[in-house]
Design an enzyme around this catalytic site. Structure first.
Site, PDB file in Angstrom:
ATOM      1  N   CYS A 311       0.816  -1.218   0.000  1.00 37.35           N
ATOM      2  CA  CYS A 311       0.000   0.000   0.000  1.00 37.35           C
ATOM      3  C   CYS A 311       0.851   1.270   0.000  1.00 37.35           C
ATOM      4  CB  CYS A 311      -0.959   0.001   1.178  1.00 37.35           C
ATOM      5  SG  CYS A 311      -0.165  -0.224   2.777  1.00 37.35           S
ATOM      6  N   GLU A 411      -4.578   3.529  -7.817  1.00 38.14           N
ATOM      7  CA  GLU A 411      -3.715   2.514  -7.216  1.00 38.14           C
ATOM      8  C   GLU A 411      -3.813   1.229  -8.044  1.00 38.14           C
ATOM      9  OE1 GLU A 411      -2.667   1.035  -2.764  1.00 38.14           O
ATOM     10  OE2 GLU A 411      -4.776   0.890  -3.335  1.00 38.14           O
TER      11      GLU A 411
END
Length: 504
Positions: A311, A411
């Site tokens: 992440c 992302e």
């Protein structure tokens, strides 16, 4: 298909391994079945409410590793009931004894270090050497950090005629992701236990095997029944039931923005505490005069770590326009060295993605970028040569895109780096902050003073200065849609307490 985990959780031998324990004379107890085809509730393995199972697939071989229960809201009710029943007694345990109990859990996990590493390699596809360091020993170091932080955290504070004390938040639902199954789980479970709270853990169904080893360690460490409970299942079914349960006092979730929004919505009627860690699109900003070669190397390594399934990965490299071509060339050459391969081979730097769905998602981003005119400087969506099985994607460097292009905004969660030019510090900040995320970042400057000055202007939860290393004792979390709350160390521990003021 070979099912290594069908009858056992011993990931090292693949055989059926049992621990000696007193078996309660309850019909629902299923010690005749080894986990993972069971749930851990109220201190023992039990049969779930339904017989439905979820397949767990080896991302390297695409073979079936195991089947785990597809739990139902009824199982969530049972686990929350056990946690709720145990919470008050656990809160009354003196803090030094709670610290000792978590210390015993740490020892039980340390004894399983090799098995934890091999489970991650099988379940997630992280290369063996990296898994040992980052997926096993970094989480264990984080537990040590929590133990250090816990000492003195419950000491009362006197303010005027008030005594301010900390009390546990209560029952915690921990909903964890698949990419770092031990680190993300211990980052929630350990501070909750130290605070005097109890836990119901729902790990990702994509990679659930490490949490089963955690439950085994909890049992060995002798934690009271109901203090820790483990369910497996799907987010919309079990996760939603936990988030909305009236006896859950806090939900800690790590995952996608959409998942976090669903958790927050389910928790809202109960006005319960919600902690969210929702990913990022983190940028490495290089200033004029910085060491470009070192900055590019560190950024590529960060981006490709765990096959890009991290992440806080630095997935955008923002460099001075005069050095743009050089940076793209260096990044492409470095990425080409990360040849995908079997994560069990000690020489492998990059393993597969975790699932077929994740591979399709990442390839889709690459293909759409190319169709929109991006230059694929390295890699691409085509399968790596010689790897016709497994969920592999080649390390990819994307150039010649606008800062607002999809590939530079969203992302990807795969091994894809975007290189972008900037025209000075203000422009670099505009680009770096120009996404909906704000989890992490990096700044490379000619000196620490200039790098820190720019880093303090970024809207992101943490920034690495000239190669500063990740610190598991520092607060971890994001701004904007990267989430709320902080994890790890003293600040992460404090998230699991309520404050009470006594006036006298």
């Amino acid at each position: 298909m070979h099912m290594k985990y069908m009858i056992a959780i011993d990931v090292k031998s693949g055989g059926c391994r049992r621990t000696k324990r007193r078996t309660p004379p309850h019909q629902e107890d299923v010690m005749s079945h080894s986990p993972p085809q069971a749930i851990y509730v109220a201190g023992r393995w039990r049969k779930p409410a339904t017989d439905e199972l979820i397949d767990v697939v080896d991302p390297t071989t695409e073979e079936l590793l195991a089947r785990v229960p597809r739990c139902s809201p009824a199982d969530a009710d049972l686990a929350v009931e056990a946690a709720h029943a145990a919470q008050e007694d656990w809160a009354q345990v003196p803090q030094p004894e709670r610290i000792g109990a978590v210390g015993a859990l740490l020892k039980a996990l340390e004894a399983r270090a090799d098995r934890l590493t091999e489970a991650v390699v099988d379940d997630v596809g992280t290369p063996l050497r990296i898994a040992d360091k980052l997926q096993t020993h970094l989480p264990l170091a984080a537990v040590t950090g929590f133990l250090d932080a816990a000492r003195g955290v419950e000491d009362p504070v006197r303010i005027g005629n008030s005594t301010v004390r900390r009390s546990p938040v209560g029952v915690v639902a921990a909903i964890t992701p698949w990419n770092y199954p031990l680190l993300q789980t211990l980052g929630k479970v350990v501070p909750a236990l130290l605070s005097g709270s109890t836990v119901v853990l729902k790990p990702s169904e994509v990679a659930p095997l490490v949490p089963y080893l955690l439950a085994e360690a909890v049992a060995e460490a002798g934690l009271p029944p109901g203090v820790f409970n483990l369910l497996s299942g799907l987010g919309p079914e079990v996760g939603a039931a936990l988030a909305g349960h009236p006896d859950v006092d806090m939900v800690s979730f790590t995952g996608s923005i959409q998942g976090g929004q669903a958790v927050a919505a389910a928790a809202a009627p109960g006005i319960k505490r919600v902690a969210l860690e929702l990913g990022g699109k983190s940028a490495a900003v290089v200033l004029p005069g910085a060491d470009l070669e070192r900055a590019v190397k560190a950024t590529v390594s960060s981006c490709l770590l765990n096959s890009g399934q991290t992440c806080l990965a630095l997935t955008r490299l923002i460099v001075p326009r005069a050095q743009y071509s050089e940076a793209v060339e260096q990044a492409a050459a470095l990425a080409a060295r990360f040849t995908p391969g079997d994560p069990r081979d000690p020489g492998t730097k990059q393993g597969p993605l975790v699932s077929a769905a994740q591979r399709a998602r990442v390839r889709g981003f690459i293909d759409r970028a190319a169709a929109d005119g991006a230059r694929i400087a390295a890699g691409g969506s085509r399968a790596p040569e010689g790897l016709d099985r497994g969920f592999f994607v080649r390390p990819t460097v994307v150039a010649d895109v606008d800062a607002d292009a999809e590939i530079a905004q969203e992302e990807v969660f795969g091994p894809v780096l975007v290189v972008l030019p900037h025209d000075g510090p203000d422009d670099a900040i505009r680009i770096a902050d120009g996404t909906r995320y704000g989890l992490s970042g990096a700044v490379w400057g000619p000196d620490e003073e200039s790098a820190v000055a720019l880093a303090r202007r970024l809207r992101t939860g943490q920034v690495d200065i000239n190669g500063g290393a990740f610190n598991p004792a520092a607060p971890f979390g994001g701004m904007k849609l990267s989430g709320t709350g902080r994890e790890f160390g003293r600040f992460g521990l404090e998230e699991y307490y309520q404050l009470q003021s006594l006036q006298h």
